[in-house]
Write an enzyme that holds these catalytic residues in place. Sequence first.
Site, PDB file in Angstrom:
ATOM      1  N   GLU A  21      34.975 -19.959 -24.767  1.00  0.00           N
ATOM      2  CA  GLU A  21      36.160 -19.790 -25.610  1.00  0.00           C
ATOM      3  C   GLU A  21      37.138 -18.773 -25.021  1.00  0.00           C
ATOM      4  OE1 GLU A  21      34.058 -20.510 -29.978  1.00  0.00           O
ATOM      5  OE2 GLU A  21      34.211 -18.494 -29.177  1.00  0.00           O
ATOM      6  N   ASP A  67      34.419 -29.756 -34.220  1.00  0.00           N
ATOM      7  CA  ASP A  67      33.524 -30.729 -34.850  1.00  0.00           C
ATOM      8  C   ASP A  67      33.875 -30.794 -36.322  1.00  0.00           C
ATOM      9  OD1 ASP A  67      31.498 -28.807 -36.368  1.00  0.00           O
ATOM     10  OD2 ASP A  67      31.856 -27.933 -34.410  1.00  0.00           O
TER      11      ASP A  67
HETATM   12  N1  SAH Z   1      26.230 -24.753 -28.642  1.00  0.00           N
HETATM   13  C1  SAH Z   1      26.335 -23.335 -28.519  1.00  0.00           C
HETATM   14  C2  SAH Z   1      26.058 -22.658 -29.843  1.00  0.00           C
HETATM   15  C3  SAH Z   1      27.241 -22.616 -30.626  1.00  0.00           C
HETATM   16  S1  SAH Z   1      27.013 -21.814 -32.157  1.00  0.00           S
HETATM   17  C4  SAH Z   1      25.380 -22.819 -27.504  1.00  0.00           C
HETATM   18  O1  SAH Z   1      24.463 -23.532 -27.214  1.00  0.00           O
HETATM   19  O2  SAH Z   1      25.559 -21.708 -27.051  1.00  0.00           O
HETATM   20  C5  SAH Z   1      28.491 -22.204 -32.850  1.00  0.00           C
HETATM   21  C6  SAH Z   1      29.681 -21.338 -32.526  1.00  0.00           C
HETATM   22  O3  SAH Z   1      30.856 -22.090 -32.780  1.00  0.00           O
HETATM   23  C7  SAH Z   1      29.772 -20.125 -33.401  1.00  0.00           C
HETATM   24  O4  SAH Z   1      30.358 -19.074 -32.692  1.00  0.00           O
HETATM   25  C8  SAH Z   1      30.629 -20.600 -34.576  1.00  0.00           C
HETATM   26  O5  SAH Z   1      31.553 -19.608 -34.983  1.00  0.00           O
HETATM   27  C9  SAH Z   1      31.375 -21.823 -34.076  1.00  0.00           C
HETATM   28  N2  SAH Z   1      31.192 -23.104 -34.797  1.00  0.00           N
HETATM   29  C10 SAH Z   1      31.717 -24.288 -34.360  1.00  0.00           C
HETATM   30  N3  SAH Z   1      31.359 -25.300 -35.164  1.00  0.00           N
HETATM   31  C11 SAH Z   1      30.590 -24.767 -36.141  1.00  0.00           C
HETATM   32  C12 SAH Z   1      29.866 -25.330 -37.243  1.00  0.00           C
HETATM   33  N4  SAH Z   1      29.895 -26.642 -37.484  1.00  0.00           N
HETATM   34  N5  SAH Z   1      29.151 -24.500 -38.022  1.00  0.00           N
HETATM   35  C13 SAH Z   1      29.102 -23.174 -37.775  1.00  0.00           C
HETATM   36  N6  SAH Z   1      29.740 -22.593 -36.734  1.00  0.00           N
HETATM   37  C14 SAH Z   1      30.475 -23.360 -35.912  1.00  0.00           C
END
Ligand code: SAH
Length: 250
Positions: A18, A217
């Site tokens: 990001e 998403d």
């Molecule tokens: N796929 C990533 C993990 C992402 S966690 C990895 O493997 O490292 C999700 C991050 O995106 C968090 O920082 C949160 O703020 C944001 N986010 C995006 N979509 C989200 C959702 N559906 N629910 C909660 N947080 C979400």
Amino acid sequence: MSGRPVGPIAIVSALHDELRAIDAGLQGRSLQRRAGRDFHVGRLQGHDVLLVLSGIGKVAAATTATLALEVFGARALLFTGVAGGLAADAQVGDVVVARELLQHDMDASPLFPRYEVPLTGRSRFAADPLLADALVAAAGEVLSQPHPALQRFGIGRVRCHQGLVISGDRFVSTAAESAALRAALPEALAVEMEGAAVAQVCHDSGRPFGVLRTLSDRADDAAHVDFPRFTAEVAAEFSRDIVCAALRQL
Ligand code: SAH
């Protein structure tokens, strides 16, 4: 932002993907390490800034925000990243600027009303109106131009929404979970994992903050599929362009 501006503007994200595009534009950089975090100090669009990864979740974000404000003396904080869309018209690729933030997993009932942060008397923390206005104006400018990465994802026109963003220590990745959040908090535009924590810290320190999120998403059963590629290829570029356009206005 009121008063005499001193200190850098902190720009904070949860994930490396990001922050990468903004980081590439940092000038005169120096690095300081605190509590396992790399704080990149430098200049961006004529402002002193501090770029830092918060890590994921409310505790990580609150710790990072506290360090930015209290150790580095940040005069304001911008959180930028991705989120899951909850409102019916909040689609992947859209941008959300928070006007208010709430922790959807805060529940000290029956001692305190559901969502209320105990001993603060509030469940919602307002973003700084001037920073939010600057982000909305900047998003309007950026989103009016065609964006090549969006076409690669088959996304057409995107919009900027403003209003309530909710945060909790949970990646919302099923349709059942997002339906439950929508039913409980019908005004919520988007869900993420850090914004409301940063809001509470900035509120305690009396420092202005803004939160900008690109929807990666729909917080549903496809959330985990959409996520990583979109963050790197679209959201990081939106963050850079919108944050830079907002900084030019401040
Ligand atoms: N796929 C990533 C993990 C992402 S966690 C990895 O493997 O490292 C999700 C991050 O995106 C968090 O920082 C949160 O703020 C944001 N986010 C995006 N979509 C989200 C959702 N559906 N629910 C909660 N947080 C979400």
